[in-house]
Design a protein around this motif. Structure first.
Motif, PDB file in Angstrom:
ATOM      1  N   ALA A   1     -14.895  -2.717  -0.568  1.00 11.95           N
ATOM      2  CA  ALA A   1     -14.626  -3.317   0.778  1.00 11.95           C
ATOM      3  C   ALA A   1     -14.504  -4.723   0.901  1.00 11.95           C
ATOM      4  CB  ALA A   1     -15.836  -2.440   1.598  1.00 11.95           C
ATOM      5  N   GLY A   2     -15.428  -5.263   0.050  1.00  7.33           N
ATOM      6  CA  GLY A   2     -15.213  -6.247   0.043  1.00  7.33           C
ATOM      7  C   GLY A   2     -14.122  -6.874   0.167  1.00  7.33           C
TER       8      GLY A   2
ATOM      9  N   GLY B   1       0.514  -0.939   0.235  1.00  8.79           N
ATOM     10  CA  GLY B   1       0.263  -0.364  -0.282  1.00  8.79           C
ATOM     11  C   GLY B   1       0.665   1.319   0.066  1.00  8.79           C
ATOM     12  N   ALA B   2       1.835   1.449   1.066  1.00  3.56           N
ATOM     13  CA  ALA B   2       2.633   2.028   1.135  1.00  3.56           C
ATOM     14  C   ALA B   2       3.234   2.921  -0.441  1.00  3.56           C
ATOM     15  CB  ALA B   2       3.612   2.662   2.251  1.00  3.56           C
ATOM     16  N   GLY B   3       4.107   1.920  -1.043  1.00  8.67           N
ATOM     17  CA  GLY B   3       4.698   1.926  -1.893  1.00  8.67           C
ATOM     18  C   GLY B   3       3.948   2.292  -3.292  1.00  8.67           C
TER      19      GLY B   3
ATOM     20  N   GLY C   1      -2.942  -4.218   5.512  1.00 11.32           N
ATOM     21  CA  GLY C   1      -1.777  -3.726   6.031  1.00 11.32           C
ATOM     22  C   GLY C   1      -2.697  -3.005   7.791  1.00 11.32           C
ATOM     23  N   CYS C   2      -2.663  -1.501   7.808  1.00 14.86           N
ATOM     24  CA  CYS C   2      -2.920  -1.174   8.618  1.00 14.86           C
ATOM     25  C   CYS C   2      -3.948  -2.020  10.046  1.00 14.86           C
ATOM     26  CB  CYS C   2      -3.793  -0.358   8.885  1.00 14.86           C
ATOM     27  SG  CYS C   2      -2.503   1.459   7.900  1.00 14.86           S
ATOM     28  N   ILE C   3      -5.217  -2.910   8.975  1.00 19.16           N
ATOM     29  CA  ILE C   3      -6.090  -3.778  10.486  1.00 19.16           C
ATOM     30  C   ILE C   3      -4.689  -4.818  10.393  1.00 19.16           C
ATOM     31  CG2 ILE C   3      -7.864  -5.081   9.878  1.00 19.16           C
ATOM     32  CD1 ILE C   3      -8.972  -3.563   7.820  1.00 19.16           C
ATOM     33  N   ASN C   4      -4.112  -5.634   9.876  1.00 20.69           N
ATOM     34  CA  ASN C   4      -3.700  -6.665  10.046  1.00 20.69           C
ATOM     35  C   ASN C   4      -1.978  -6.525  11.522  1.00 20.69           C
ATOM     36  OD1 ASN C   4      -4.586  -8.851   9.058  1.00 20.69           O
ATOM     37  ND2 ASN C   4      -3.963  -8.205   7.008  1.00 20.69           N
ATOM     38  N   ILE C   5      -1.858  -6.008  11.171  1.00 21.16           N
ATOM     39  CA  ILE C   5      -0.204  -4.585  12.328  1.00 21.16           C
ATOM     40  C   ILE C   5      -1.327  -4.208  13.156  1.00 21.16           C
ATOM     41  CG2 ILE C   5       0.979  -2.940  12.497  1.00 21.16           C
ATOM     42  CD1 ILE C   5       1.595  -2.650   9.636  1.00 21.16           C
ATOM     43  N   GLY C   6      -2.300  -3.644  13.296  1.00 17.05           N
ATOM     44  CA  GLY C   6      -3.266  -3.753  14.449  1.00 17.05           C
ATOM     45  C   GLY C   6      -3.847  -4.726  15.138  1.00 17.05           C
ATOM     46  N   ILE C   7      -4.026  -5.934  14.498  1.00 16.99           N
ATOM     47  CA  ILE C   7      -4.199  -7.469  14.989  1.00 16.99           C
ATOM     48  C   ILE C   7      -3.263  -7.726  16.170  1.00 16.99           C
ATOM     49  CG2 ILE C   7      -5.629  -8.958  14.249  1.00 16.99           C
ATOM     50  CD1 ILE C   7      -7.207  -8.387  12.763  1.00 16.99           C
ATOM     51  N   ALA C   8      -2.301  -7.688  15.634  1.00 18.99           N
ATOM     52  CA  ALA C   8      -1.145  -8.445  15.504  1.00 18.99           C
ATOM     53  C   ALA C   8      -0.269  -7.517  16.877  1.00 18.99           C
ATOM     54  CB  ALA C   8      -0.004  -8.713  14.410  1.00 18.99           C
TER      55      ALA C   8
ATOM     56  N   LYS D   1      -6.238  -1.043  -1.143  1.00 19.30           N
ATOM     57  CA  LYS D   1      -6.167  -2.375  -0.487  1.00 19.30           C
ATOM     58  C   LYS D   1      -5.361  -2.643  -0.143  1.00 19.30           C
ATOM     59  CE  LYS D   1      -6.714  -7.552  -1.652  1.00 19.30           C
ATOM     60  NZ  LYS D   1      -6.489  -8.129  -3.170  1.00 19.30           N
ATOM     61  N   GLY D   2      -4.680  -2.425  -0.044  1.00 18.61           N
ATOM     62  CA  GLY D   2      -2.520  -2.360   0.412  1.00 18.61           C
ATOM     63  C   GLY D   2      -3.067  -2.017   1.667  1.00 18.61           C
ATOM     64  N   ALA D   3      -3.521  -0.415   1.757  1.00 12.20           N
ATOM     65  CA  ALA D   3      -3.143   0.313   3.205  1.00 12.20           C
ATOM     66  C   ALA D   3      -4.115   0.082   4.452  1.00 12.20           C
ATOM     67  CB  ALA D   3      -3.437   2.059   2.711  1.00 12.20           C
ATOM     68  N   VAL D   4      -5.093  -0.443   3.609  1.00 15.74           N
ATOM     69  CA  VAL D   4      -5.873  -0.335   4.911  1.00 15.74           C
ATOM     70  C   VAL D   4      -6.276  -1.608   4.806  1.00 15.74           C
ATOM     71  CG1 VAL D   4      -8.370  -1.539   5.309  1.00 15.74           C
ATOM     72  CG2 VAL D   4      -7.693   0.521   3.744  1.00 15.74           C
TER      73      VAL D   4
END
Length: 373
Positions: free
Chosen positions: A98-99, A67-69, A216-223, A211-214
């Motif tokens: 979103a899906g 997402g960042a790149g 990525g943030c959610i998965n990192i937050g969960i981790a 897609k990557g940004a959203v």
């Protein structure tokens, strides 16, 4: 009035002659194969990082890097070009996006990272062939995309190869659960692929970047919430760059291929990814697969060949439709402009297709999503 429109008034609003030759899908095939190569190599390389990074954290870093790149690329293009040559996402695209983020960016990577921890890298790479099968089934049954007998036989061959690969490894808490997790990831990506198809005419860099940004943030937050920590800087950068290539650029190419080939066919070409990934895994990890591995690979090769050797041609009707995407004035784009046009192609603007009946070889691309009797 933008500067480019001021310049265009000096040129006539002209249309090139109709090209009656059948459309070429070579570019879409090349895009799908390159997307497959990037993703295929990323799978065994991701396994190298799993020793130091938790699966959930790695999934987040891969998508965050993507997402960042891509969003930096998208912003750089906007600043330097002044505008994008691709159609931007509109509000009606957001539910589909979103899906795609939920299934393809969050659930899919988490299941894959879990599966990789319990499955040899070469077997995991081959099991990823199930994505193309599940994608085609959903496209055929749910989204009514045409899939002929060759594609059906190809899917059966790939299913047989995946089944042969996983049956030998069934065991409580072992590689059997790992294989199930990888197949679950494939199902999530199959849903993602079919959700991405309706918006494939929009800017693929914007789609993949968001897609990557959203995700990525959610998965990192969960981790982080689960107590995991960020890895050392070198590992962090490596994960981000791997995600940019294997998930970001790969997805951009995949979306571009969707425009030309449709969902099931694009996924058929994309199913070459696991073979390349398996070869890289054998080299990296020194694995020595048995006879069943090679037999499963042979079945999958037959399945892919049946997919790519399909020829679909019949008389069909194009219904009137208005949409926006990057295009040239070919047989399917014979329209005038309500703004001064400088004659440059390809270009992007909202345009209307008049009803048309003709016959030529085609895939279910942006303009051939018609019903079949």
């Amino acid at each position: 009035m933008p500067f480019w429109r001021l310049r265009s008034v000096w040129r006539p609003n002209r249309l090139p002659p109709v090209n009656s030759a059948p459309p070429s899908y070579a570019k879409g095939i090349a895009q799908a194969l390159l997307a497959a190569a990037l993703f295929g190599v990323s799978t065994p390389l991701a396994k190298l990082l799993l020793g130091d990074i938790a699966p959930g954290m790695l999934a987040g870093l891969l998508y965050a890097g993507s997402g960042a790149g891509l969003l930096l690329w998208w912003l750089w293009r906007r600043v330097n070009a002044g505008e994008s040559h691709e159609a931007a996402l509109v509000p009606r695209d957001l539910p589909w996006l979103a899906g795609a983020v939920l299934f393809g960016g969050i659930l899919g990577p988490l299941l894959l990272m879990f599966g990789l921890t319990h499955t040899p890298a070469s077997s995991a790479s081959l099991l990823l062939n199930m994505e193309s099968v599940l994608t085609a089934v959903l496209a055929w049954v749910v989204f009514r995309e045409n899939v002929d007998h060759r594609v059906l036989l190809g899917m059966l061959a790939i299913v047989a190869g995946g089944g042969l690969l996983s049956v030998q490894r069934i065991g409580f808490g072992g590689a059997g659960f790992g294989a199930i997790a990888i197949v679950g990831a494939c199902l999530c990506w199959a849903i993602d692929n079919n959700f991405t198809r309706p918006i494939s005419g929009s800017d693929p860099v914007q789609i993949a970047g968001l897609k990557g940004a959203v995700a990525g943030c959610i998965n990192i937050g969960i981790a982080v919430a689960a107590g995991y920590h960020f890895p050392a800087p070198f590992r962090l950068i490596a994960a981000g760059l791997l995600g940019l290539a294997g998930y970001g650029v790969s997805l951009v190419l995949f979306v571009l291929a969707l425009r030309s080939l449709g969902t099931a066919r694009t996924s058929a070409y994309f199913s070459t990814a696991p073979f390349l990934g398996a070869c890289v895994a054998l080299w990296l990890f020194g694995e020595h697969p048995g006879t069943s591995f090679w037999l499963a690979g042979a079945l999958m090769v037959v399945g892919v060949w049946l997919h790519i050797s399909e020829r679909h041609e019949h008389e069909h009707v194009h219904e009137a439709i208005t949409h926006s995407h990057r295009h040239r004035h070919d047989e399917h784009h014979q329209h005038t402009h309500d703004f001064p046009w400088d004659g440059k192609e390809p270009h992007t603007h909202p345009h209307t297709h008049e009803p048309l009946r003709h016959s030529h070889p085609h895939y279910p691309d942006l303009h051939h999503r018609h019903k079949h009797s």
